[in-house]
Design an enzyme around this catalytic site. Structure first.
Site, short mmCIF file in Angstrom:
data_model
loop_
_atom_site.label_atom_id
_atom_site.label_comp_id
_atom_site.label_asym_id
_atom_site.label_seq_id
_atom_site.Cartn_x
_atom_site.Cartn_y
_atom_site.Cartn_z
N GLU A 81 6.78 34.98 -5.44
CA GLU A 81 6.31 36.15 -6.19
C GLU A 81 5.95 37.22 -5.18
OE1 GLU A 81 3.48 35.83 -9.39
OE2 GLU A 81 4.23 33.84 -9.99
N GLU A 109 0.42 28.84 -8.96
CA GLU A 109 -0.89 29.44 -8.69
C GLU A 109 -2.01 28.50 -9.10
OE1 GLU A 109 -1.20 33.49 -10.08
OE2 GLU A 109 0.42 34.17 -8.76
#
Length: 516
Positions: free
Chosen positions: A320, A196
């Site tokens: 995810e 991320e």
């Protein structure tokens, strides 16, 4: 307001329990004309240093009265081995970009402590580190997927970590691994280069990150028997510009895959995400709409990747995904502990069907997360352990791992709530190496059974059997007092009709059929 919401929920549950046996119809066609494979890595899992995922989950106190190897909890291991998890991602997540691997090797009592600033501000003693994680993967018979620290780490730190686990040389770093009890290299091939990076991993622009990726990847070296599969930190949800820049700036030979993160948030509001166990039918409908957005995301990101990589060398890795609700009342909000209902099982089945149907590009994924965090497979309370409805979906769907993808065409009836509609049924299918065909079907409609007439093209079969996961109410859960309230049962609602297959798919259910 509280009374009205409770009344709405009660009416919704009553309506579900008293639903008429109304039946609608769907038409399905499955053909045997594909050479694509449903990668087993679509069924990967994720274990971050977060809440009681590692500490109190996989890794327990020495005094806990459960079967252990070192401090690895073996009843959990056995449950995960049963569903054949192919890979486990670690140490994060946001935690990965504040994790320094040298803190987690050597004698446990000498390892420095750290504060987990991302998740709850807890102190970690680093007793679970590289060797413990790789021992866990060995027990699970799965491949490790390790995320390197790009946000607060250095190129040298990542490079030496790879050398530590993969090199069989006489370098100081490799010798250190041998002295720490593992003479042979671990040969870890899956490596995430940051996590991320658009957010908690450094708040980078895609232009800056793509340059950083090329720099880090240049020093992520291959060692004998361990060619690296380097995975770039990809977009958040529908940030299509991120994918565009990454694919434009990073040559395909630099990376094995690019990640995608997307969570189903029931309300769409990160400040108040919604309850895991108490929701109305309209709230359920909105949740499933957001779940189905995954198909749009995968389709659009794949189209951008096709512009720069038409031969599909680079995998899309949805590492995810899952439902993210408000935490259970009374629990630490930083631990992300939530219950797991029949709704979440339908979310899992739907997402896995989407990934299977996009297996030309989606060749990896990781449910967030394996134990006690978000959409878990397993929940624990000290020595107690239960399997969630989501676990049972992975048990049903394991038959698709590394099987040949079978293309489908589906005409589904609509599920309509408050004048809004969505397709009631979603499906994926595959054929394993022994010729058995597996079809996984999800009925999102809370009230109507759906009769599905299926034509099978160039597929020879004689018998059909199956399993089903359902329950009386969409809000039903497994608890430590009733750990088997929702469980797999044999399914008898499918039959051969000439050359066709006819299935009566119950409301709010997931079914996997086997034809042979």
């Amino acid at each position: 307001m509280i009374f009205k919401k409770q009344l709405s929920i009660l009416l919704f549950l009553a309506g579900s329990a008293l639903a008429a046996n109304a039946q609608t119809t769907a038409n399905l066609s499955i053909s045997n004309d594909s050479k694509l494979i449903v990668s087993k890595y679509i069924y990967g899992q994720f274990a971050e240093h977060l809440g009681h995922g590692i500490y109190g989950g996989f890794w327990v106190d020495k005094s806990m009265p459960v079967e252990k190897q070192d401090r690895i909890r073996l009843d959990i291991v056995k449950a995960l081995v049963k569903i054949k998890i192919p890979s486990l991602r670690w140490p994060g997540g946001c935690f990965a970009d504040e994790y320094h691997w040298r803190d987690g090797i050597g004698p446990a009592e000498q390892r420095p402590k750290m504060v987990n600033t991302n998740w709850g501000g807890t102190t970690e003693d680093n007793s679970f580190g590289t060797h413990e994680f790789l021992e866990l993967c060995s027990l699970l018979h799965c491949e490790p997927y390790m995320a390197a620290n790009v946000g607060s780490g250095t190129v040298e730190e990542m490079s030496k970590w790879i050398e530590y686990v993969n090199s069989n040389s006489t370098s100081t770093v490799a010798e250190m691994r041998k002295q720490n009890g593992h003479p042979d290299p671990y040969k870890v091939t899956f490596w995430g280069i940051g996590n991320e990076s658009w957010g908690c991993g450094g708040n980078m622009t895609p232009e800056f990150y793509s340059d950083q990726f090329k720099r880090y990847a240049s020093f992520a070296k291959n060692y004998p028997g361990a060619p690296l599969k380097k995975i770039a930190s990809g977009p958040n949800s529908d940030d299509y510009n991120w994918t565009e820049v990454i694919m434009k700036n990073i040559p395909d030979y630099f990376m094995w895959g690019i990640s995608l993160h997307y969570y189903t948030v029931p309300t769409g509001n990160w400040g108040h995400k919604g309850s895991a166990t108490s929701f109305s039918e309209s709230e359920y409908f909105a949740t499933m709409q957001r779940c189905l957005k995954m198909d749009t995301l995968v389709t659009k990101h794949s189209a951008i990747m096709d512009k720069y990589d038409p031969e599909k060398h680079v995998a899309l890795v949805v590492d995810e995904w899952g439902v993210w609700t408000d935490v259970e009342p009374g629990t630490n909000p930083g631990f992300l502990y939530q219950q797991n209902s029949l709704r979440d099982a339908l979310i899992a089945g739907t997402n896995l069907n989407i990934f299977n149907n996009h297996c030309d590009r989606v060749r990896g994924a990781a449910l967030a997360q394996t134990i006690n965090v978000l959409q878990s497979l397993i929940l624990t309370d000290k020595e107690k352990m239960l399997l969630t409805p989501t676990y049972h979906i992975f048990d049903m769907y394991k038959v698709h791992q590394d099987a040949k993808y079978l293309p489908i065409q589906l005409i589904s009836p609509d599920y309509v709530v408050d004048g809004k509609k969505m397709a009631a049924v979603n499906v994926s299918a595959s054929q394993d190496s022994s010729g058995r065909v597996h079809i996984s079907l999800v009925n999102l409609d809370l009230h109507n059974n759906i009769t599905i007439s299926t034509a099978l093209k160039n597929i020879q079969w004689k018998t059909v059997n199956g399993q089903i996961l359902t329950s009386a109410n969409i809000t039903d859960i497994n608890t430590f007092d009733q750990p088997d309230k929702i469980h797999l049962e044999n399914f008898k609602g499918a039959k051969k009709d000439g050359d066709n297959l006819v299935v009566v798919l119950p409301a709010k259910s997931v079914v996997t059929l086997e034809l042979q």
